[in-house]
Design an enzyme around this catalytic site. Structure first.
Site, PDB file in Angstrom:
ATOM      1  N   GLU A   1    -105.044  44.893  -3.460  1.00  0.00           N
ATOM      2  CA  GLU A   1    -105.625  45.710  -2.396  1.00  0.00           C
ATOM      3  C   GLU A   1    -106.335  46.914  -3.006  1.00  0.00           C
ATOM      4  O   GLU A   1    -105.977  47.372  -4.102  1.00  0.00           O
ATOM      5  CB  GLU A   1    -104.491  46.183  -1.459  1.00  0.00           C
ATOM      6  CG  GLU A   1    -104.977  47.011  -0.279  1.00  0.00           C
ATOM      7  CD  GLU A   1    -103.906  47.226   0.788  1.00  0.00           C
ATOM      8  OE1 GLU A   1    -102.717  46.972   0.503  1.00  0.00           O
ATOM      9  OE2 GLU A   1    -104.270  47.642   1.904  1.00  0.00           O
TER      10      GLU A   1
ATOM     11  N   ASN B   1    -104.877  41.434   9.249  1.00  0.00           N
ATOM     12  CA  ASN B   1    -103.669  41.773   8.479  1.00  0.00           C
ATOM     13  C   ASN B   1    -102.740  42.618   9.351  1.00  0.00           C
ATOM     14  O   ASN B   1    -103.186  43.626   9.919  1.00  0.00           O
ATOM     15  CB  ASN B   1    -104.061  42.590   7.235  1.00  0.00           C
ATOM     16  CG  ASN B   1    -102.840  43.159   6.512  1.00  0.00           C
ATOM     17  OD1 ASN B   1    -102.120  42.437   5.833  1.00  0.00           O
ATOM     18  ND2 ASN B   1    -102.604  44.460   6.669  1.00  0.00           N
ATOM     19  N   GLU B   2    -101.506  42.212   9.442  1.00  0.00           N
ATOM     20  CA  GLU B   2    -100.507  42.960  10.214  1.00  0.00           C
ATOM     21  C   GLU B   2    -101.135  43.492  11.509  1.00  0.00           C
ATOM     22  O   GLU B   2    -101.087  44.692  11.798  1.00  0.00           O
ATOM     23  CB  GLU B   2     -99.891  44.086   9.368  1.00  0.00           C
ATOM     24  CG  GLU B   2     -99.138  43.531   8.163  1.00  0.00           C
ATOM     25  CD  GLU B   2     -98.286  44.558   7.419  1.00  0.00           C
ATOM     26  OE1 GLU B   2     -98.327  45.767   7.739  1.00  0.00           O
ATOM     27  OE2 GLU B   2     -97.571  44.142   6.495  1.00  0.00           O
TER      28      GLU B   2
ATOM     29  N   TYR C   1     -90.994  42.749   2.705  1.00  0.00           N
ATOM     30  CA  TYR C   1     -90.709  43.532   1.494  1.00  0.00           C
ATOM     31  C   TYR C   1     -89.207  43.724   1.332  1.00  0.00           C
ATOM     32  O   TYR C   1     -88.461  43.761   2.326  1.00  0.00           O
ATOM     33  CB  TYR C   1     -91.384  44.899   1.592  1.00  0.00           C
ATOM     34  CG  TYR C   1     -92.884  44.825   1.386  1.00  0.00           C
ATOM     35  CD1 TYR C   1     -93.417  44.815   0.109  1.00  0.00           C
ATOM     36  CD2 TYR C   1     -93.753  44.738   2.466  1.00  0.00           C
ATOM     37  CE1 TYR C   1     -94.790  44.732  -0.087  1.00  0.00           C
ATOM     38  CE2 TYR C   1     -95.122  44.655   2.276  1.00  0.00           C
ATOM     39  CZ  TYR C   1     -95.641  44.647   0.990  1.00  0.00           C
ATOM     40  OH  TYR C   1     -96.993  44.555   0.782  1.00  0.00           O
TER      41      TYR C   1
ATOM     42  N   GLU D   1     -97.384  38.802   1.573  1.00  0.00           N
ATOM     43  CA  GLU D   1     -96.971  40.104   1.010  1.00  0.00           C
ATOM     44  C   GLU D   1     -95.459  40.053   0.858  1.00  0.00           C
ATOM     45  O   GLU D   1     -94.743  39.911   1.859  1.00  0.00           O
ATOM     46  CB  GLU D   1     -97.376  41.270   1.925  1.00  0.00           C
ATOM     47  CG  GLU D   1     -98.860  41.552   1.899  1.00  0.00           C
ATOM     48  CD  GLU D   1     -99.254  42.825   2.645  1.00  0.00           C
ATOM     49  OE1 GLU D   1     -98.448  43.773   2.708  1.00  0.00           O
ATOM     50  OE2 GLU D   1    -100.382  42.848   3.181  1.00  0.00           O
TER      51      GLU D   1
ATOM     52  N   GLN E   1     -97.866  44.195  -5.555  1.00  0.00           N
ATOM     53  CA  GLN E   1     -99.250  43.799  -5.737  1.00  0.00           C
ATOM     54  C   GLN E   1     -99.508  43.573  -7.230  1.00  0.00           C
ATOM     55  O   GLN E   1     -98.695  43.960  -8.054  1.00  0.00           O
ATOM     56  CB  GLN E   1    -100.166  44.884  -5.200  1.00  0.00           C
ATOM     57  CG  GLN E   1    -100.012  45.071  -3.680  1.00  0.00           C
ATOM     58  CD  GLN E   1    -101.147  45.905  -3.056  1.00  0.00           C
ATOM     59  OE1 GLN E   1    -102.119  46.240  -3.713  1.00  0.00           O
ATOM     60  NE2 GLN E   1    -101.001  46.231  -1.779  1.00  0.00           N
TER      61      GLN E   1
HETATM   62  O1  AHR Z   1     -98.886  46.401   0.310  1.00  0.00           O
HETATM   63  C1  AHR Z   1     -98.982  47.616   0.949  1.00  0.00           C
HETATM   64  C2  AHR Z   1     -99.164  47.499   2.452  1.00  0.00           C
HETATM   65  O2  AHR Z   1     -98.021  46.943   3.025  1.00  0.00           O
HETATM   66  C3  AHR Z   1    -100.276  46.600   2.940  1.00  0.00           C
HETATM   67  O3  AHR Z   1    -101.502  47.241   2.937  1.00  0.00           O
HETATM   68  C4  AHR Z   1     -99.854  46.284   4.340  1.00  0.00           C
HETATM   69  O4  AHR Z   1    -100.340  45.045   4.775  1.00  0.00           O
HETATM   70  C5  AHR Z   1     -98.340  46.325   4.263  1.00  0.00           C
HETATM   71  O5  AHR Z   1     -97.808  47.060   5.297  1.00  0.00           O
END
Ligand code: AHR
Length: 538
Positions: free
Chosen positions: A62, A207-208, A287, A342, A391
């Site tokens: 990103e 995205n999201e 995450y 992600e 990332q």
């Molecule tokens: O990876 C960081 C951020 O986490 C991304 O931009 C977003 O999609 C997620 O919330």
């Protein structure tokens, strides 16, 4: 010397017998404990499962912090060795882990990205409000990204702007990229240095969108998905038949009701979809973070934080099960892939770094975390056909850290390298008693393992020892093959929070591991907190 059995001596003899028994019992108990240490693993090579899609080893890059600028792009005039502005050291390192695809340009950034500002000779300076409000120079744009993809022998996973863009903007981007016909946009692409159409194999639609991508309801997002899916076309002649561009819809970001409802809505709509729109994948973000805002340190922690983070990362399994079950209801044939685009550990930012840059170190704990997640994905290979760790460089759970001309490979990088043989390999079932590793009130499976057969027919086994304090002895039998020899390598380090730095880049690194074949079984010893990959010759 002979001794007579007087009553006294009889008593002594009995006592002796008792002592001998005690010794035997103790020995028995000891053996039992020792036997627990030995983990019996059985691989069944005669029952192949799904293909472990190489795309589960995808990366995410990103426009965030030093991920793209500095991490990939230094510009053609930089003293750092580069090819057309892209770092040579980073390219060589990424080629070695055979990155199957790179998701770009975001993340939250994607929903504010306007592609025209990143093409041609006059780049427009804009802002990056999501990530520190810094200036986005747009010097790394479409052509630079696709040059990078070419240099690392990978494939593009483009995320189009649904949040603040329009279907027209996205449709024109794809026409610019993929049409062979001499439209004005195709001529512009040629004038910018690329007459031939590009290949765009994967397209993320937003995205999201339930959060940073526009706070949409499932129904609102669905209306957008249908429009983008209909009009954002890929015109590349090479992608009209077999290699059609796969469209990936925004999916859930957790297991709570709002996200199960999201998955339900999208999948239900897809089940009843008309010819005029379609999708091939549903994304999921997850995450390992434990507390929000992220507070766990990425370096300088102990066993408590090691076990807490690993416990939390195993939630991935439940989340996949939950959303796969919903998908199964509407798509029992598993046509729609679940793409975990992600994932990874999200810790507190490094002291002194810009808090919007998400800079963190990467330790032995992250190597174990990566292996556990990759194994979960592999076990769900029939549904999970893509994943992108967040990332790639200098941001969150990165493969690579850079500082000006310096570069270091992280423990997570080494795991991805060790797992290369699993790309597109066929999953083989493994059974074992994982045992448990406990710390305080946390109990985790002590051992994890997967097995697979690669396209050339070679058998591969990965075994993780989660326990940071004890070795694990393994005896692995493989039904369906005659194992002749085996070799392997292991990744471990002195401490759970050992990291690689520019000064000491090899603290966490791989080394060969001894594997014997005894009675047709593989016999090996795993070091505490280690990731081991073995190949078996038959
Ligand atoms: O990876 C960081 C951020 O986490 C991304 O931009 C977003 O999609 C997620 O919330």
């Amino acid at each position: 010397m002979m001794f007579s059995l007087t009553s006294n001596s009889r008593h002594t003899f009995t006592q002796r017998l008792q002592s001998v028994s005690v010794v035997f019992i103790l020995f028995g108990l000891f053996s039992a404990v020792f036997a627990q240490e030995k983990v019996q693993l059985s691989v069944d090579a005669s029952k192949p499962g799904a293909k472990i899609d190489r795309n589960i080893f995808g990366q995410f890059a990103e426009h965030l912090g030093k991920g793209v600028y500095e991490g990939i792009w230094v510009g053609p005039d930089s003293k750092i060795p580069n090819t057309r502005g892209i770092r040579n050291d980073v390219v060589a390192a990424l080629k070695a882990i055979k990155v199957p695809n790179v998701r770009w340009p975001g993340g939250c950034f994607a929903d504010e990205y306007h592609w025209r500002k990143g093409i041609g000779s006059q780049r427009v300076e804009t802002l990056n409000p999501n990530w520190g409000g810094v200036i986005e120079p747009n010097t790394f744009g479409t052509h630079e990204f696709l040059d990078f993809i070419d240099q690392i022998d990978s494939e593009a996973y483009l995320s189009v702007n649904v949040g603040s863009g329009t279907p027209q903007e996205a449709a024109e981007w794809l026409e610019y990229l993929t049409t062979p016909q001499q439209t004005t946009l195709a001529k512009e692409r040629a004038a910018n240095g690329h007459p031939a159409p590009y290949k765009i194999p994967y397209l993320g639609i937003g995205n999201e969108s339930w959060d940073c991508g526009g706070n949409m309801t499932p129904d609102y997002y669905l209306s957008q998905l249908k429009i983008y899916s209909r009009f954002v076309r890929n015109f590349n002649p090479a992608q009209q038949d077999k290699q059609q561009m796969l469209k990936i819809a925004v999916g859930p970001g957790g297991g709570e009701t709002r996200w199960t409802e999201w998955t339900e809505s999208i999948m239900k709509a897809w089940q009843n979809h008309q010819w005029s729109w379609d999708m091939n994948g549903l994304s999921m973000h997850n995450y390992t973070v434990v507390r929000w805002p992220p507070a766990f340190l990425s370096v300088g922690f102990g066993e408590t934080e090691y076990s807490q983070i690993l416990k939390s990362t195993l939630d991935m399994e439940g989340l996949i099960n939950k959303h796969s079950a919903i998908m199964d209801k509407y798509d029992p044939q598993k046509k729609i892939a679940l793409i975990i685009d992600e994932w990874g550990a999200w810790y507190a930012s490094l002291p002194g770094s810009h808090p919007g840059f998400l800079a963190q170190q990467n330790s032995m704990r992250d190597a174990i975390l990566a292996a556990l997640n990759l194994n979960i994905f592999a076990r769900h290979a029939d549904r999970v056909r893509g994943a992108n760790i967040a990332q790639m460089i200098n941001v969150l759970q990165a493969m690579i850290l850079t500082d000006k001309e310096k570069m270091v490979l992280t423990p997570t990088y080494h795991v991805f390298k060790m797992y290369v043989p699993f790309q597109d390999a066929t999953f083989l079932p493994v059974t074992f008693n994982a045992g448990s590793y406990t710390h305080g009130d946390i109990a985790l499976p002590r051992v994890d393992a997967i097995a697979a057969r690669d396209p050339a027919g070679k058998l591969w086994l990965e075994i993780t020892n989660v326990d940071p304090n004890s070795i694990v002895d393994i005896e692995a039998s493989i039904a369906g093959i005659n194992a002749k020899s085996a070799t392997g390598e292991t990744l471990t380090a002195p401490k759970v929070d050992s990291v690689n730095t520019f000064e000491a880049p090899n603290t966490v690194n791989t080394k060969p591991v001894a594997v014997k074949i005894e009675g047709g079984k593989l016999v090996l010893r795993l070091e505490p907190k280690s990731v081991t990959v073995i190949s078996v010759e038959q």
